[in-house]
Scaffold this motif. Structure first.
Motif, short mmCIF file in Angstrom:
data_model
loop_
_atom_site.label_atom_id
_atom_site.label_comp_id
_atom_site.label_asym_id
_atom_site.label_seq_id
_atom_site.Cartn_x
_atom_site.Cartn_y
_atom_site.Cartn_z
N TRP A 78 0.85 -1.17 0.00
CA TRP A 78 0.00 0.00 0.00
C TRP A 78 0.89 1.23 0.00
CZ3 TRP A 78 -0.79 4.11 3.33
CH2 TRP A 78 -1.93 4.84 3.11
N LYS A 79 0.91 1.99 -1.06
CA LYS A 79 1.84 3.11 -1.19
C LYS A 79 1.21 4.47 -0.91
CE LYS A 79 5.58 0.99 -2.08
NZ LYS A 79 6.58 0.93 -1.06
N GLN A 80 0.05 4.74 -1.47
CA GLN A 80 -0.48 6.09 -1.34
C GLN A 80 -2.00 6.07 -1.38
OE1 GLN A 80 0.84 8.80 -4.40
NE2 GLN A 80 0.92 10.46 -2.93
N LEU A 81 -2.59 7.02 -0.65
CA LEU A 81 -4.03 7.21 -0.64
C LEU A 81 -4.29 8.68 -0.95
CD1 LEU A 81 -6.73 5.85 1.47
CD2 LEU A 81 -6.34 8.28 1.78
N CYS A 82 -5.20 8.94 -1.87
CA CYS A 82 -5.56 10.31 -2.24
C CYS A 82 -7.08 10.44 -2.09
CB CYS A 82 -5.20 10.60 -3.68
SG CYS A 82 -3.46 10.35 -4.07
N ALA A 83 -7.50 11.45 -1.37
CA ALA A 83 -8.93 11.71 -1.21
C ALA A 83 -9.18 13.16 -1.58
CB ALA A 83 -9.35 11.46 0.24
N GLU A 84 -10.32 13.37 -2.19
CA GLU A 84 -10.67 14.72 -2.61
C GLU A 84 -12.17 14.91 -2.47
OE1 GLU A 84 -9.39 17.73 -6.11
OE2 GLU A 84 -9.67 15.65 -6.70
N ALA A 85 -12.56 16.07 -2.01
CA ALA A 85 -13.99 16.40 -1.90
C ALA A 85 -14.16 17.86 -2.31
CB ALA A 85 -14.47 16.19 -0.47
N TRP A 86 -15.24 18.14 -2.99
CA TRP A 86 -15.51 19.51 -3.35
C TRP A 86 -17.01 19.72 -3.50
CZ3 TRP A 86 -12.97 16.00 -6.29
CH2 TRP A 86 -13.50 15.64 -7.52
N VAL A 87 -17.42 20.94 -3.33
CA VAL A 87 -18.81 21.33 -3.45
C VAL A 87 -18.98 21.98 -4.81
CG1 VAL A 87 -20.64 22.77 -2.50
CG2 VAL A 87 -18.99 21.68 -0.96
N LEU A 88 -19.87 21.44 -5.63
CA LEU A 88 -20.08 21.97 -6.97
C LEU A 88 -21.13 23.08 -6.99
CD1 LEU A 88 -20.00 18.60 -8.90
CD2 LEU A 88 -18.19 20.31 -8.75
N SER A 89 -22.10 22.96 -6.09
CA SER A 89 -23.14 23.99 -5.97
C SER A 89 -23.75 23.84 -4.58
CB SER A 89 -24.22 23.81 -7.05
OG SER A 89 -24.98 22.65 -6.80
N ALA A 90 -24.75 24.65 -4.30
CA ALA A 90 -25.40 24.57 -2.99
C ALA A 90 -26.11 23.24 -2.78
CB ALA A 90 -26.39 25.72 -2.85
N HIS A 91 -26.34 22.50 -3.86
CA HIS A 91 -27.08 21.25 -3.77
C HIS A 91 -26.31 20.04 -4.30
CE1 HIS A 91 -30.64 23.53 -2.70
NE2 HIS A 91 -30.36 24.34 -3.70
N GLU A 92 -25.03 20.20 -4.57
CA GLU A 92 -24.29 19.10 -5.19
C GLU A 92 -22.86 19.06 -4.64
OE1 GLU A 92 -23.68 17.32 -9.66
OE2 GLU A 92 -24.26 19.40 -9.43
N ALA A 93 -22.44 17.88 -4.18
CA ALA A 93 -21.09 17.67 -3.67
C ALA A 93 -20.54 16.36 -4.22
CB ALA A 93 -21.10 17.64 -2.15
#
Length: 140
Positions: A78-93
Protein backbone atom coordinates in the motif's frame (compact mmCIF):
# COMPACT_ATOMS: atom_id res chain seq x y z
CA UNK A 1 0.76 12.51 -9.57
CA UNK A 2 -2.73 11.84 -10.90
CA UNK A 3 -5.69 13.55 -9.31
CA UNK A 4 -9.34 12.75 -9.10
CA UNK A 5 -11.17 14.61 -11.82
CA UNK A 6 -14.36 12.70 -12.55
CA UNK A 7 -16.76 15.41 -11.37
CA UNK A 8 -14.64 18.27 -12.62
CA UNK A 9 -14.71 16.73 -16.10
CA UNK A 10 -18.46 16.07 -15.89
CA UNK A 11 -19.11 19.67 -14.92
CA UNK A 12 -16.54 21.37 -17.16
CA UNK A 13 -19.25 23.00 -19.25
CA UNK A 14 -20.82 24.60 -16.16
CA UNK A 15 -17.46 26.02 -15.07
CA UNK A 16 -16.58 27.38 -18.48
CA UNK A 17 -19.83 29.36 -18.60
CA UNK A 18 -19.21 30.76 -15.13
CA UNK A 19 -15.59 31.68 -15.85
CA UNK A 20 -14.32 29.83 -12.76
CA UNK A 21 -11.16 27.85 -13.47
CA UNK A 22 -10.45 25.75 -10.41
CA UNK A 23 -7.07 23.99 -10.28
CA UNK A 24 -6.86 20.19 -10.10
CA UNK A 25 -4.01 20.24 -7.57
CA UNK A 26 -4.48 22.70 -4.73
CA UNK A 27 -0.76 22.58 -3.94
CA UNK A 28 -0.21 24.70 -7.04
CA UNK A 29 -1.98 27.64 -5.40
CA UNK A 30 -2.04 26.88 -1.65
CA UNK A 31 0.34 25.79 1.04
CA UNK A 32 -0.73 22.71 3.01
CA UNK A 33 -3.34 23.29 5.71
CA UNK A 34 -1.76 20.35 7.55
CA UNK A 35 1.40 18.34 7.00
CA UNK A 36 2.56 15.57 9.33
CA UNK A 37 4.96 12.66 9.49
CA UNK A 38 3.88 9.71 11.61
CA UNK A 39 6.75 7.36 12.38
CA UNK A 40 6.96 4.18 14.41
CA UNK A 41 8.78 0.91 14.98
CA UNK A 42 6.92 -2.40 14.78
CA UNK A 43 7.37 -5.40 17.08
CA UNK A 44 9.86 -6.93 14.66
CA UNK A 45 12.03 -3.75 14.84
CA UNK A 46 11.11 -2.52 11.35
CA UNK A 47 10.74 1.22 10.96
CA UNK A 48 7.66 2.54 9.25
CA UNK A 49 5.74 5.71 8.81
CA UNK A 50 3.17 7.79 6.99
CA UNK A 51 3.24 11.24 5.50
CA UNK A 52 -0.07 13.16 5.67
CA UNK A 53 -0.68 16.33 3.66
CA UNK A 54 -4.00 18.20 3.58
CA UNK A 55 -4.82 21.06 1.21
CA UNK A 56 -7.99 23.10 1.60
CA UNK A 57 -9.38 26.03 -0.31
CA UNK A 58 -12.61 27.68 0.72
CA UNK A 59 -12.04 30.91 -1.20
CA UNK A 60 -13.56 29.52 -4.40
CA UNK A 61 -17.27 29.43 -5.08
CA UNK A 62 -16.81 25.67 -4.87
CA UNK A 63 -14.82 24.78 -1.73
CA UNK A 64 -12.38 21.93 -2.20
CA UNK A 65 -10.20 19.72 0.00
CA UNK A 66 -7.48 17.25 -0.94
CA UNK A 67 -5.82 14.74 1.39
CA UNK A 68 -2.74 12.69 0.54
CA UNK A 69 -1.36 9.89 2.71
CA UNK A 70 1.88 8.23 1.63
CA UNK A 71 3.29 5.08 3.20
CA UNK A 72 7.00 5.65 3.80
CA UNK A 73 7.75 1.93 4.33
CA UNK A 74 9.68 0.48 1.40
CA UNK A 75 8.23 -3.03 1.76
CA UNK A 76 4.58 -2.03 1.86
CA UNK A 77 2.19 -2.96 -0.95
CA UNK A 78 0.00 0.00 0.00
CA UNK A 79 1.84 3.11 -1.19
CA UNK A 80 -0.48 6.09 -1.34
CA UNK A 81 -4.03 7.21 -0.64
CA UNK A 82 -5.56 10.31 -2.24
CA UNK A 83 -8.93 11.71 -1.21
CA UNK A 84 -10.67 14.72 -2.61
CA UNK A 85 -13.99 16.40 -1.90
CA UNK A 86 -15.51 19.51 -3.35
CA UNK A 87 -18.81 21.33 -3.45
CA UNK A 88 -20.08 21.97 -6.97
CA UNK A 89 -23.14 23.99 -5.97
CA UNK A 90 -25.40 24.57 -2.99
CA UNK A 91 -27.08 21.25 -3.77
CA UNK A 92 -24.29 19.10 -5.19
CA UNK A 93 -21.09 17.67 -3.67
CA UNK A 94 -18.56 15.15 -4.93
CA UNK A 95 -15.94 13.02 -3.19
CA UNK A 96 -13.45 10.47 -4.44
CA UNK A 97 -10.87 8.13 -2.97
CA UNK A 98 -7.98 6.57 -4.88
CA UNK A 99 -5.18 4.40 -3.53
CA UNK A 100 -2.26 2.27 -4.60
CA UNK A 101 0.87 3.19 -6.50
CA UNK A 102 0.56 6.93 -7.27
CA UNK A 103 -3.13 6.60 -6.37
CA UNK A 104 -3.79 4.75 -9.62
CA UNK A 105 -4.54 1.16 -8.60
CA UNK A 106 -8.02 1.54 -7.11
CA UNK A 107 -10.78 4.14 -7.10
CA UNK A 108 -14.13 4.84 -5.43
CA UNK A 109 -16.16 7.99 -6.02
CA UNK A 110 -19.50 9.37 -4.95
CA UNK A 111 -21.77 12.27 -5.84
CA UNK A 112 -24.54 13.67 -3.65
CA UNK A 113 -27.32 15.83 -5.06
CA UNK A 114 -30.18 17.30 -3.03
CA UNK A 115 -33.30 19.10 -4.15
CA UNK A 116 -37.07 19.08 -4.19
CA UNK A 117 -39.37 16.69 -6.03
CA UNK A 118 -42.68 17.14 -4.23
CA UNK A 119 -40.70 16.50 -1.03
CA UNK A 120 -37.05 17.00 -0.06
CA UNK A 121 -35.01 14.55 -2.13
CA UNK A 122 -31.45 13.27 -2.13
CA UNK A 123 -29.67 11.27 -4.80
CA UNK A 124 -26.42 9.45 -4.12
CA UNK A 125 -24.29 7.93 -6.87
CA UNK A 126 -21.47 5.58 -5.95
CA UNK A 127 -18.90 4.25 -8.41
CA UNK A 128 -16.16 1.74 -7.74
CA UNK A 129 -14.71 0.81 -11.12
CA UNK A 130 -11.32 -0.18 -9.67
CA UNK A 131 -11.34 -1.79 -6.23
CA UNK A 132 -9.83 -5.01 -4.90
CA UNK A 133 -12.08 -8.04 -5.30
CA UNK A 134 -12.32 -8.47 -1.52
CA UNK A 135 -13.65 -4.91 -1.09
CA UNK A 136 -16.12 -5.32 -3.96
CA UNK A 137 -17.58 -8.54 -2.52
CA UNK A 138 -18.08 -6.93 0.91
CA UNK A 139 -19.71 -3.83 -0.62
CA UNK A 140 -22.14 -5.83 -2.73
Amino acid sequence: MRFISIALEQHADKRSHEGNSQPKFLGDIRTPALAAFLCGISNNKKKGGLQLVVYADISFVRPQMQVFVTNLSVSSKWKQLCAEAWVLSAHEAVAALEWGWNCQDYRVSTELVTGWFADPTAQVKLEWPKVPLSVRSVAE
